[in-house]
Design a protein around this motif. Structure first.
Motif, PDB file in Angstrom:
ATOM      1  N   MET A  79     -66.626 105.080  68.732  1.00 19.61           N
ATOM      2  CA  MET A  79     -67.326 103.777  68.979  1.00 19.61           C
ATOM      3  C   MET A  79     -66.282 102.460  69.029  1.00 19.61           C
ATOM      4  N   ILE A  80     -66.343 101.980  70.279  1.00 24.47           N
ATOM      5  CA  ILE A  80     -65.272 100.600  70.393  1.00 24.47           C
ATOM      6  C   ILE A  80     -65.774  99.647  69.560  1.00 24.47           C
ATOM      7  N   LYS A  81     -64.893  99.002  68.699  1.00 22.24           N
ATOM      8  CA  LYS A  81     -65.028  97.948  67.731  1.00 22.24           C
ATOM      9  C   LYS A  81     -64.737  96.713  68.336  1.00 22.24           C
ATOM     10  N   GLY A  82     -65.458  95.670  68.213  1.00 23.78           N
ATOM     11  CA  GLY A  82     -65.232  94.316  68.858  1.00 23.78           C
ATOM     12  C   GLY A  82     -65.614  93.280  67.823  1.00 23.78           C
ATOM     13  N   THR A  83     -65.511  91.833  67.942  1.00 23.64           N
ATOM     14  CA  THR A  83     -65.941  90.936  67.109  1.00 23.64           C
ATOM     15  C   THR A  83     -65.997  89.791  67.971  1.00 23.64           C
ATOM     16  N   VAL A  84     -66.673  88.745  67.442  1.00 18.38           N
ATOM     17  CA  VAL A  84     -66.865  87.455  68.375  1.00 18.38           C
ATOM     18  C   VAL A  84     -66.243  86.290  67.361  1.00 18.38           C
TER      19      VAL A  84
ATOM     20  N   ASN B  63     -73.939  91.897  61.416  1.00 17.80           N
ATOM     21  CA  ASN B  63     -73.398  93.127  60.780  1.00 17.80           C
ATOM     22  C   ASN B  63     -72.024  93.225  61.737  1.00 17.80           C
ATOM     23  N   ASP B  64     -71.277  94.497  61.622  1.00 15.93           N
ATOM     24  CA  ASP B  64     -70.212  94.735  62.287  1.00 15.93           C
ATOM     25  C   ASP B  64     -70.471  95.987  63.268  1.00 15.93           C
ATOM     26  N   ALA B  65     -71.571  95.720  63.998  1.00 18.97           N
ATOM     27  CA  ALA B  65     -71.731  96.837  65.030  1.00 18.97           C
ATOM     28  C   ALA B  65     -71.141  96.178  66.414  1.00 18.97           C
ATOM     29  N   CYS B  66     -70.875  94.962  66.278  1.00 19.29           N
ATOM     30  CA  CYS B  66     -70.252  94.508  67.813  1.00 19.29           C
ATOM     31  C   CYS B  66     -69.378  95.304  68.325  1.00 19.29           C
ATOM     32  N   THR B  67     -69.425  95.373  69.717  1.00 20.67           N
ATOM     33  CA  THR B  67     -68.577  96.247  70.606  1.00 20.67           C
ATOM     34  C   THR B  67     -67.737  95.650  71.652  1.00 20.67           C
ATOM     35  N   GLY B  68     -67.981  94.262  71.510  1.00 22.30           N
ATOM     36  CA  GLY B  68     -67.096  93.134  72.247  1.00 22.30           C
ATOM     37  C   GLY B  68     -67.455  93.308  73.675  1.00 22.30           C
ATOM     38  N   CYS B  69     -69.021  93.511  74.111  1.00 23.91           N
ATOM     39  CA  CYS B  69     -69.227  93.786  75.376  1.00 23.91           C
ATOM     40  C   CYS B  69     -69.331  92.427  76.318  1.00 23.91           C
TER      41      CYS B  69
ATOM     42  N   VAL C   9     -69.805  78.983  73.222  1.00 24.22           N
ATOM     43  CA  VAL C   9     -69.393  78.975  72.007  1.00 24.22           C
ATOM     44  C   VAL C   9     -68.514  80.307  71.440  1.00 24.22           C
ATOM     45  N   PHE C  10     -68.836  81.361  72.248  1.00 31.44           N
ATOM     46  CA  PHE C  10     -68.304  82.646  71.952  1.00 31.44           C
ATOM     47  C   PHE C  10     -66.690  82.891  72.335  1.00 31.44           C
ATOM     48  N   THR C  11     -66.040  83.522  71.548  1.00 32.96           N
ATOM     49  CA  THR C  11     -64.648  84.103  71.903  1.00 32.96           C
ATOM     50  C   THR C  11     -64.833  85.497  71.650  1.00 32.96           C
ATOM     51  N   VAL C  12     -64.366  86.358  72.562  1.00 34.47           N
ATOM     52  CA  VAL C  12     -64.710  87.795  72.276  1.00 34.47           C
ATOM     53  C   VAL C  12     -63.367  88.641  72.176  1.00 34.47           C
ATOM     54  N   PHE C  13     -63.345  89.502  71.096  1.00 38.81           N
ATOM     55  CA  PHE C  13     -62.230  90.278  70.704  1.00 38.81           C
ATOM     56  C   PHE C  13     -62.828  91.839  70.888  1.00 38.81           C
ATOM     57  N   ARG C  14     -61.934  92.613  71.488  1.00 40.31           N
ATOM     58  CA  ARG C  14     -62.348  94.036  71.444  1.00 40.31           C
ATOM     59  C   ARG C  14     -60.901  94.790  70.900  1.00 40.31           C
ATOM     60  N   GLN C  15     -61.271  95.960  70.418  1.00 37.17           N
ATOM     61  CA  GLN C  15     -60.136  96.825  69.748  1.00 37.17           C
ATOM     62  C   GLN C  15     -59.406  97.448  70.954  1.00 37.17           C
TER      63      GLN C  15
ATOM     64  N   GLU D 177     -57.834  92.855  71.046  1.00 34.88           N
ATOM     65  CA  GLU D 177     -57.349  92.038  72.108  1.00 34.88           C
ATOM     66  C   GLU D 177     -58.230  91.109  72.664  1.00 34.88           C
ATOM     67  N   LEU D 178     -57.873  90.009  72.929  1.00 39.72           N
ATOM     68  CA  LEU D 178     -58.935  89.005  73.745  1.00 39.72           C
ATOM     69  C   LEU D 178     -59.264  89.450  75.124  1.00 39.72           C
ATOM     70  N   VAL D 179     -60.738  89.467  75.066  1.00 46.68           N
ATOM     71  CA  VAL D 179     -61.403  89.962  76.058  1.00 46.68           C
ATOM     72  C   VAL D 179     -62.270  88.891  76.949  1.00 46.68           C
TER      73      VAL D 179
END
Lengths: 78, 256
Positions: free
Chosen positions: A1-6, A46-52, A63-69, B11-13
């Motif tokens: 599973m790819i991890k991401g966060t915002v 929770n930490d289920a974010c995938t950075g989609c 408001v969002f800045t999105v990061f992905r693994q 990484e920033l997406v």
């Protein structure tokens, strides 16, 4: 599973909840706190974010800045 | 989120475009104007044309568009954004010129200017935000208001006999020979937003060709004007707006 966060600019958020219905992982929720404008703002629950980036696409207030693994870190994990 | 090893490899997406200012929008919660502003500025940033872009702001909810779009902007009188954009583009033909107008501005008081601008085939991009209501003045009936839609000036619903039919501005201009690219998009779901961004990108790209006007209608929501909460306004848009204003390209270069 790819991890991401915002990262969320809580002072810009107006609590419209459009991102909640757009999130396929159901990982966003309103807080009970309010920001300077008097709106309840959004946070990760929770930490289920995938950075989609779906939340960032529908957000009317940007408001969002999105990061992905990164892909290199995925290889290391394997 | 506490796992630092994951956070280090991120990484920033996605981040908001630098051409959009950090000022908080004055729009109501859930309003589609914010998304439309952001998409236009994303395209401007991606094309690297922020120095060559001139926007024309309308009168309506988006009257303060120049506070948020960090490109050269010009305010126009109510409905006259297309006429002002014509002048700018003719004087500065190497610039990218766009107008950003709501349905009260473009389809009501500015109908004549819009139709004649498209008919002359001016090389500008027109972004038409259609939310079927006058938002700024308190939710009055607009020309694009749907049949039987309740507004503050049609409290029993829009009656066709007395108040006429909804005006499909995009279908109208698609028949004009000066129109080069005419499309109708929406900003209510992530997928619609992606398609809308492509349409906006096309509208800017086609300005290089000097072939005619690009007209992009963006079907948007107005939770305050429709008297519903933002989540319900998305459903209302899908159930009522989209059957009347179906999404898709109406005129594509090379196909018509």
């Amino acid at each position: 599973m790819i991890k991401g966060t915002v990262k969320i600019a809580t002072e810009l958020c107006k609590g419209c909840e459009l991102c909640i219905s757009a999130c396929p992982q159901d990982c966003l929720a309103l807080t009970n706190n309010i920001n300077l404008k008097g709106y309840k703002f959004i946070q990760l629950k929770n930490d289920a974010c995938t950075g989609c980036t779906n939340c960032a696409l529908v957000c009317p207030d940007a408001v969002f800045t999105v990061f992905r693994q990164s892909k290199s870190s995925m290889k290391k994990a394997v | 989120m506490e796992d630092n090893t994951v956070l280090e490899d991120l990484e920033l997406v996605y981040e908001k475009p630098h051409t959009l200012s950090d000022t908080a929008f004055h729009y109501c919660p859930g309003c589609g104007h914010g998304v439309a502003h952001r998409l236009i500025m994303e395209v401007v940033e991606e094309m690297g044309i922020e120095e060559q872009t001139i926007g024309v702001a309308p009168v309506g909810c988006s009257v303060f568009a120049y506070h948020y779009m960090m490109v050269d902007m010009q305010e126009a009188a109510h409905g006259r954004a297309c006429a002002v954009a014509t002048g700018i583009r003719r004087l500065l033909p190497e610039k990218y010129v766009f107008t950003y107008q709501g349905d009260g501005d473009l389809a009501a008081i500015g109908t004549a200017e819009t139709i004649h601008t498209v008919n002359r085939g001016e090389n500008i991009a027109i972004f038409f935000i259609n939310n079927a209501i006058y938002g700024m003045t308190g939710g009055q009936m607009a020309p694009t208001t749907l049949c039987h839609q309740i507004t503050s000036t049609s409290p029993y619903g829009r009656e066709v006999e007395a108040m006429g039919h909804p005006l499909k501005m995009t279908d109208l201009v698609a028949h004009l020979p000066g129109a080069y690219y005419v499309t109708r998009q929406a900003v209510h779901t992530p997928n619609a937003v992606r398609k809308c961004k492509k349409a906006i990108r096309n509208a800017f790209e086609y300005q290089k060709l000097h072939k005619g006007t690009s007209f992009v209608e963006i079907v948007s929501n107005c939770p305050s004007g429709w008297r519903v909460n933002p989540a319900d306004s998305i459903k209302w848009l899908e159930d009522n707006m989209l059957p009347m204003y179906p999404l898709g390209d109406l005129k594509v270069p090379g196909k018509n």
